[in-house]
Design a protein around this motif. Structure first.
Motif, PDB file in Angstrom:
ATOM      1  N   HIS A  17       0.848  -1.183   0.000  1.00  0.00           N
ATOM      2  CA  HIS A  17       0.000   0.000   0.000  1.00  0.00           C
ATOM      3  C   HIS A  17       0.888   1.240   0.000  1.00  0.00           C
ATOM      4  N   TYR A  18       0.517   2.228  -0.816  1.00  0.00           N
ATOM      5  CA  TYR A  18       1.236   3.492  -0.882  1.00  0.00           C
ATOM      6  C   TYR A  18       0.258   4.643  -0.734  1.00  0.00           C
ATOM      7  N   LEU A  19       0.714   5.711  -0.125  1.00  0.00           N
ATOM      8  CA  LEU A  19      -0.049   6.950  -0.033  1.00  0.00           C
ATOM      9  C   LEU A  19       0.556   7.907  -1.057  1.00  0.00           C
ATOM     10  N   ILE A  20      -0.246   8.343  -2.016  1.00  0.00           N
ATOM     11  CA  ILE A  20       0.210   9.261  -3.063  1.00  0.00           C
ATOM     12  C   ILE A  20      -0.425  10.618  -2.798  1.00  0.00           C
ATOM     13  N   ILE A  21       0.399  11.663  -2.738  1.00  0.00           N
ATOM     14  CA  ILE A  21      -0.088  13.024  -2.546  1.00  0.00           C
ATOM     15  C   ILE A  21       0.390  13.859  -3.734  1.00  0.00           C
ATOM     16  N   LEU A  22      -0.538  14.481  -4.437  1.00  0.00           N
ATOM     17  CA  LEU A  22      -0.222  15.369  -5.556  1.00  0.00           C
ATOM     18  C   LEU A  22      -0.594  16.785  -5.138  1.00  0.00           C
ATOM     19  N   ILE A  23       0.379  17.690  -5.150  1.00  0.00           N
ATOM     20  CA  ILE A  23       0.162  19.071  -4.740  1.00  0.00           C
ATOM     21  C   ILE A  23       0.433  19.978  -5.931  1.00  0.00           C
ATOM     22  N   TYR A  24      -0.548  20.815  -6.263  1.00  0.00           N
ATOM     23  CA  TYR A  24      -0.344  21.818  -7.295  1.00  0.00           C
ATOM     24  C   TYR A  24      -1.297  22.978  -7.049  1.00  0.00           C
ATOM     25  N   GLY A  25      -0.838  24.184  -7.408  1.00  0.00           N
ATOM     26  CA  GLY A  25      -1.662  25.364  -7.146  1.00  0.00           C
ATOM     27  C   GLY A  25      -1.973  25.447  -5.665  1.00  0.00           C
ATOM     28  N   GLY A  26      -3.243  25.579  -5.339  1.00  0.00           N
ATOM     29  CA  GLY A  26      -3.655  25.619  -3.942  1.00  0.00           C
ATOM     30  C   GLY A  26      -4.368  24.353  -3.520  1.00  0.00           C
ATOM     31  N   THR A  33      -4.995   8.726 -11.822  1.00  0.00           N
ATOM     32  CA  THR A  33      -6.284   8.893 -11.151  1.00  0.00           C
ATOM     33  C   THR A  33      -6.554  10.340 -10.752  1.00  0.00           C
ATOM     34  N   MET A  34      -5.582  11.210 -10.901  1.00  0.00           N
ATOM     35  CA  MET A  34      -5.721  12.608 -10.502  1.00  0.00           C
ATOM     36  C   MET A  34      -6.198  13.459 -11.674  1.00  0.00           C
ATOM     37  N   PRO A  35      -6.765  14.637 -11.374  1.00  0.00           N
ATOM     38  CA  PRO A  35      -7.161  15.552 -12.446  1.00  0.00           C
ATOM     39  C   PRO A  35      -5.952  16.018 -13.257  1.00  0.00           C
ATOM     40  N   GLN A  36      -6.140  16.213 -14.545  1.00  0.00           N
ATOM     41  CA  GLN A  36      -5.059  16.672 -15.425  1.00  0.00           C
ATOM     42  C   GLN A  36      -4.810  18.164 -15.210  1.00  0.00           C
ATOM     43  N   THR A  37      -3.534  18.563 -15.217  1.00  0.00           N
ATOM     44  CA  THR A  37      -3.177  19.968 -15.054  1.00  0.00           C
ATOM     45  C   THR A  37      -1.881  20.250 -15.804  1.00  0.00           C
ATOM     46  N   ASP A  38      -1.721  21.492 -16.235  1.00  0.00           N
ATOM     47  CA  ASP A  38      -0.487  21.914 -16.892  1.00  0.00           C
ATOM     48  C   ASP A  38       0.424  22.657 -15.925  1.00  0.00           C
ATOM     49  N   GLU A  39      -0.027  22.872 -14.702  1.00  0.00           N
ATOM     50  CA  GLU A  39       0.766  23.577 -13.700  1.00  0.00           C
ATOM     51  C   GLU A  39       1.873  22.676 -13.144  1.00  0.00           C
ATOM     52  N   PRO A  40       2.964  23.281 -12.670  1.00  0.00           N
ATOM     53  CA  PRO A  40       3.982  22.465 -11.983  1.00  0.00           C
ATOM     54  C   PRO A  40       3.368  21.823 -10.742  1.00  0.00           C
ATOM     55  N   CYS A  41       3.807  20.614 -10.427  1.00  0.00           N
ATOM     56  CA  CYS A  41       3.228  19.910  -9.286  1.00  0.00           C
ATOM     57  C   CYS A  41       4.307  19.147  -8.536  1.00  0.00           C
ATOM     58  N   ALA A  42       3.970  18.762  -7.322  1.00  0.00           N
ATOM     59  CA  ALA A  42       4.842  17.925  -6.498  1.00  0.00           C
ATOM     60  C   ALA A  42       4.121  16.620  -6.217  1.00  0.00           C
ATOM     61  N   ILE A  43       4.856  15.513  -6.301  1.00  0.00           N
ATOM     62  CA  ILE A  43       4.284  14.197  -6.038  1.00  0.00           C
ATOM     63  C   ILE A  43       5.037  13.589  -4.861  1.00  0.00           C
TER      64      ILE A  43
END
Length: 53
Positions: free
Chosen positions: A3-12, A34-44
């Motif tokens: 099991h893994y916990l995935i956190i995607l942070i982008y924008g606010g 599984t996350m929404p698509q975005t063109d902004e820089p993000c952290a995983i």
């Protein structure tokens, strides 16, 4: 499989998912799909979850 916990942070926003996968790389790929698509820089952040004994 683990099991893994995935956190995607982008924008606010922050999206959190629990993923079952063979490796952290595979969990990251599944989590991104599984996350929404975005063109902004993000952290995983991919974190293995510990088993409860």
């Amino acid at each position: 499989m683990k099991h893994y916990l995935i956190i995607l942070i982008y924008g606010g926003t922050r999206h959190v998912r629990n993923i079952i996968a063979a490796s952290s790389v595979q969990a990251g790929r599944i989590g991104l799909n599984t996350m929404p698509q975005t063109d902004e820089p993000c952290a995983i952040i991919c974190q293995p979850l510990r088993r409860l004994a």
